[in-house]
Design a protein around this motif. Structure first.
Motif, PDB file in Angstrom:
ATOM      1  N   GLN A  76       0.879  -1.340  -0.051  1.00 21.88           N
ATOM      2  CA  GLN A  76      -0.002   0.015   0.028  1.00 21.88           C
ATOM      3  C   GLN A  76       0.986   1.290  -0.008  1.00 21.88           C
ATOM      4  OE1 GLN A  76      -3.452   0.287  -0.457  1.00 21.88           O
ATOM      5  NE2 GLN A  76      -3.123   2.423  -0.382  1.00 21.88           N
ATOM      6  N   GLY A  77       0.667   2.123  -0.899  1.00 20.76           N
ATOM      7  CA  GLY A  77       1.267   3.265  -1.148  1.00 20.76           C
ATOM      8  C   GLY A  77       0.622   4.596  -0.355  1.00 20.76           C
ATOM      9  N   LEU A  78       0.915   5.896  -1.048  1.00 22.98           N
ATOM     10  CA  LEU A  78       0.571   7.115  -0.356  1.00 22.98           C
ATOM     11  C   LEU A  78      -1.071   7.036  -0.829  1.00 22.98           C
ATOM     12  CD1 LEU A  78       3.167   9.461  -1.359  1.00 22.98           C
ATOM     13  CD2 LEU A  78       2.875   8.584   1.064  1.00 22.98           C
ATOM     14  N   ASN A  79      -1.545   6.852  -1.881  1.00 22.93           N
ATOM     15  CA  ASN A  79      -2.900   6.888  -2.258  1.00 22.93           C
ATOM     16  C   ASN A  79      -3.541   5.390  -2.782  1.00 22.93           C
ATOM     17  OD1 ASN A  79      -3.003  10.036  -1.699  1.00 22.93           O
ATOM     18  ND2 ASN A  79      -1.513   9.974  -3.353  1.00 22.93           N
ATOM     19  N   TYR A  80      -2.353   4.563  -3.088  1.00 23.49           N
ATOM     20  CA  TYR A  80      -3.219   3.328  -3.564  1.00 23.49           C
ATOM     21  C   TYR A  80      -2.055   2.167  -3.417  1.00 23.49           C
ATOM     22  CZ  TYR A  80      -0.377   5.885  -7.088  1.00 23.49           C
ATOM     23  OH  TYR A  80       0.764   6.622  -8.011  1.00 23.49           O
ATOM     24  N   LYS A  81      -2.437   0.813  -3.841  1.00 25.41           N
ATOM     25  CA  LYS A  81      -1.659  -0.035  -3.983  1.00 25.41           C
ATOM     26  C   LYS A  81      -0.396   0.376  -4.917  1.00 25.41           C
ATOM     27  CE  LYS A  81      -2.050  -4.893  -3.316  1.00 25.41           C
ATOM     28  NZ  LYS A  81      -2.697  -5.950  -3.551  1.00 25.41           N
ATOM     29  N   GLY A  82       0.807  -0.014  -4.218  1.00 28.74           N
ATOM     30  CA  GLY A  82       2.209   0.340  -5.006  1.00 28.74           C
ATOM     31  C   GLY A  82       2.892   1.336  -4.278  1.00 28.74           C
ATOM     32  N   ALA A  83       3.904   0.984  -3.567  1.00 33.11           N
ATOM     33  CA  ALA A  83       4.513   2.174  -2.902  1.00 33.11           C
ATOM     34  C   ALA A  83       6.257   2.086  -3.492  1.00 33.11           C
ATOM     35  CB  ALA A  83       4.659   1.610  -1.331  1.00 33.11           C
ATOM     36  N   GLY A  84       6.781   3.133  -3.238  1.00 31.71           N
ATOM     37  CA  GLY A  84       8.111   3.367  -3.996  1.00 31.71           C
ATOM     38  C   GLY A  84       8.807   4.631  -3.199  1.00 31.71           C
ATOM     39  N   PHE A  85      10.004   4.394  -3.082  1.00 30.82           N
ATOM     40  CA  PHE A  85      11.030   5.562  -2.463  1.00 30.82           C
ATOM     41  C   PHE A  85      12.027   6.054  -3.327  1.00 30.82           C
ATOM     42  CE2 PHE A  85       8.938   4.036   1.259  1.00 30.82           C
ATOM     43  CZ  PHE A  85       9.273   4.772   2.237  1.00 30.82           C
ATOM     44  N   LEU A  86      12.513   7.164  -3.067  1.00 31.48           N
ATOM     45  CA  LEU A  86      13.753   7.669  -3.589  1.00 31.48           C
ATOM     46  C   LEU A  86      14.759   7.846  -2.381  1.00 31.48           C
ATOM     47  CD1 LEU A  86      15.722   8.944  -5.972  1.00 31.48           C
ATOM     48  CD2 LEU A  86      14.553  11.055  -5.133  1.00 31.48           C
ATOM     49  N   ILE A  87      15.602   7.220  -2.556  1.00 33.35           N
ATOM     50  CA  ILE A  87      16.781   7.175  -1.682  1.00 33.35           C
ATOM     51  C   ILE A  87      18.147   7.875  -2.153  1.00 33.35           C
ATOM     52  CG2 ILE A  87      18.267   5.565  -0.334  1.00 33.35           C
ATOM     53  CD1 ILE A  87      15.816   3.645  -0.225  1.00 33.35           C
ATOM     54  N   THR A  88      18.673   8.660  -1.247  1.00 29.97           N
ATOM     55  CA  THR A  88      20.199   9.308  -1.699  1.00 29.97           C
ATOM     56  C   THR A  88      21.139   8.720  -0.466  1.00 29.97           C
ATOM     57  OG1 THR A  88      19.748  11.275  -0.408  1.00 29.97           O
ATOM     58  CG2 THR A  88      19.274  11.323  -2.746  1.00 29.97           C
ATOM     59  N   GLY A  89      22.297   8.340  -0.812  1.00 28.60           N
ATOM     60  CA  GLY A  89      23.064   7.731   0.100  1.00 28.60           C
ATOM     61  C   GLY A  89      24.491   7.975  -0.194  1.00 28.60           C
ATOM     62  N   ILE A  90      25.477   7.319   0.482  1.00 26.51           N
ATOM     63  CA  ILE A  90      26.947   7.498   0.363  1.00 26.51           C
ATOM     64  C   ILE A  90      27.251   6.049   0.040  1.00 26.51           C
ATOM     65  CG2 ILE A  90      29.465   7.671   1.378  1.00 26.51           C
ATOM     66  CD1 ILE A  90      27.492  10.245   0.616  1.00 26.51           C
ATOM     67  N   ALA A  91      28.010   5.533  -0.993  1.00 24.60           N
ATOM     68  CA  ALA A  91      28.319   4.156  -1.311  1.00 24.60           C
ATOM     69  C   ALA A  91      29.541   3.643  -1.305  1.00 24.60           C
ATOM     70  CB  ALA A  91      27.866   3.779  -2.774  1.00 24.60           C
ATOM     71  N   ARG A  92      29.993   2.586  -0.758  1.00 27.77           N
ATOM     72  CA  ARG A  92      31.408   2.108  -1.091  1.00 27.77           C
ATOM     73  C   ARG A  92      31.193   0.666  -1.279  1.00 27.77           C
ATOM     74  NH1 ARG A  92      34.278   0.061   4.048  1.00 27.77           N
ATOM     75  NH2 ARG A  92      32.981  -0.384   5.590  1.00 27.77           N
ATOM     76  N   PHE A  93      32.302  -0.041  -1.927  1.00 28.66           N
ATOM     77  CA  PHE A  93      32.537  -1.359  -2.216  1.00 28.66           C
ATOM     78  C   PHE A  93      33.066  -1.923  -1.064  1.00 28.66           C
ATOM     79  CE2 PHE A  93      30.373   0.110  -5.747  1.00 28.66           C
ATOM     80  CZ  PHE A  93      29.874  -1.159  -6.683  1.00 28.66           C
ATOM     81  N   ILE A  94      32.822  -3.310  -0.756  1.00 29.63           N
ATOM     82  CA  ILE A  94      33.423  -3.914   0.501  1.00 29.63           C
ATOM     83  C   ILE A  94      33.524  -5.144  -0.241  1.00 29.63           C
ATOM     84  CG2 ILE A  94      33.175  -5.158   2.750  1.00 29.63           C
ATOM     85  CD1 ILE A  94      31.078  -2.962   3.258  1.00 29.63           C
ATOM     86  N   LYS A  95      35.146  -5.771   0.020  1.00 27.77           N
ATOM     87  CA  LYS A  95      35.548  -6.946  -0.589  1.00 27.77           C
ATOM     88  C   LYS A  95      36.116  -8.011   0.394  1.00 27.77           C
ATOM     89  CE  LYS A  95      36.111  -4.992  -5.070  1.00 27.77           C
ATOM     90  NZ  LYS A  95      37.159  -4.473  -6.101  1.00 27.77           N
ATOM     91  N   ASP A  96      35.939  -7.437   1.896  1.00 27.54           N
ATOM     92  CA  ASP A  96      36.410  -8.444   2.849  1.00 27.54           C
ATOM     93  C   ASP A  96      35.663  -8.007   4.120  1.00 27.54           C
ATOM     94  OD1 ASP A  96      37.954  -6.376   3.778  1.00 27.54           O
ATOM     95  OD2 ASP A  96      39.785  -7.224   2.765  1.00 27.54           O
ATOM     96  N   GLY A  97      35.792  -8.691   5.062  1.00 26.04           N
ATOM     97  CA  GLY A  97      35.424  -8.526   6.392  1.00 26.04           C
ATOM     98  C   GLY A  97      34.125  -9.200   6.651  1.00 26.04           C
ATOM     99  N   PRO A  98      33.529  -8.846   7.749  1.00 29.73           N
ATOM    100  CA  PRO A  98      32.327  -9.390   8.461  1.00 29.73           C
ATOM    101  C   PRO A  98      31.138  -9.118   7.450  1.00 29.73           C
ATOM    102  CG  PRO A  98      33.145  -8.101  10.217  1.00 29.73           C
ATOM    103  CD  PRO A  98      34.037  -7.866   8.813  1.00 29.73           C
ATOM    104  N   ASP A  99      30.670  -7.806   6.997  1.00 29.25           N
ATOM    105  CA  ASP A  99      29.699  -7.630   6.050  1.00 29.25           C
ATOM    106  C   ASP A  99      29.863  -8.238   4.685  1.00 29.25           C
ATOM    107  OD1 ASP A  99      28.391  -6.072   7.969  1.00 29.25           O
ATOM    108  OD2 ASP A  99      29.358  -4.240   7.228  1.00 29.25           O
ATOM    109  N   PHE A 100      31.068  -8.373   4.201  1.00 30.00           N
ATOM    110  CA  PHE A 100      31.227  -9.158   3.010  1.00 30.00           C
ATOM    111  C   PHE A 100      31.085 -10.843   3.259  1.00 30.00           C
ATOM    112  CE2 PHE A 100      33.871 -12.216   0.388  1.00 30.00           C
ATOM    113  CZ  PHE A 100      33.490 -11.685  -0.866  1.00 30.00           C
ATOM    114  N   ASN A 101      31.341 -11.358   4.259  1.00 31.78           N
ATOM    115  CA  ASN A 101      31.402 -12.827   4.605  1.00 31.78           C
ATOM    116  C   ASN A 101      29.969 -13.143   4.973  1.00 31.78           C
ATOM    117  OD1 ASN A 101      34.125 -12.879   4.512  1.00 31.78           O
ATOM    118  ND2 ASN A 101      34.274 -12.865   6.650  1.00 31.78           N
ATOM    119  N   LEU A 102      29.080 -11.974   5.350  1.00 27.68           N
ATOM    120  CA  LEU A 102      27.495 -12.181   5.582  1.00 27.68           C
ATOM    121  C   LEU A 102      26.878 -12.666   4.312  1.00 27.68           C
ATOM    122  CD1 LEU A 102      25.112 -12.050   7.448  1.00 27.68           C
ATOM    123  CD2 LEU A 102      25.083  -9.553   6.915  1.00 27.68           C
ATOM    124  N   ILE A 103      27.087 -11.569   3.308  1.00 28.23           N
ATOM    125  CA  ILE A 103      26.512 -11.432   2.045  1.00 28.23           C
ATOM    126  C   ILE A 103      27.060 -12.822   1.166  1.00 28.23           C
ATOM    127  CG2 ILE A 103      26.295 -10.168  -0.108  1.00 28.23           C
ATOM    128  CD1 ILE A 103      24.657  -9.020   2.428  1.00 28.23           C
TER     129      ILE A 103
END
Length: 125
Positions: A76-103
């Motif tokens: 369910q969205g704002l006015n009807y079925k169907g919801a969506g978001f626009l997200i802005t963020g800071i990205a980085r690529f991870i190639k080792d460590g706990p977060d990499f191992n989890l994924i």
């Protein structure tokens, strides 16, 4: 804490598409993934398995700002079925460590993890 509606979209059994936009020297670049691939950490970061995304990685090396659109037509969205978001963020690529191992344990094909620290999340639908 992430918006409850965004978490609902990401956890809904009917998968939806995620568009990830980066900016390179030649302009905007867009790649896609699936809602079900997005993992949210306890501190609210998004962890996304990376198979290809070579151009995305190159762009993030130059400019860490990313934009994503995430949606699901069954939530369910704002006015009807169907919801969506626009997200802005800071990205980085991870190639080792706990977060990499989890994924990597969930997605054996992942060569890296795209980590996104969310700065804004605005519901658009």
């Amino acid at each position: 804490m992430l918006n409850e509606k965004l978490l609902e979209i990401l956890s809904h059994p009917a998968d939806g598409e995620v568009a990830i936009v980066t900016k390179g020297t030649d302009g905007a670049h867009v790649v896609n993934t699936w809602n079900s691939y997005v993992n949210i950490t306890l501190d609210g970061r998004m962890l996304i398995p990376v198979g290809g995304m070579n151009k995305t990685e190159k762009n993030v090396e130059e400019n860490q700002l990313v934009k994503l659109t995430i949606g699901n037509r069954e939530v369910q969205g704002l006015n009807y079925k169907g919801a969506g978001f626009l997200i802005t963020g800071i990205a980085r690529f991870i190639k080792d460590g706990p977060d990499f191992n989890l994924i990597k344990a969930k997605f054996p094909w992942a060569r890296a993890v795209l980590e996104i620290t969310i700065k804004t999340a605005v519901q658009t639908l």
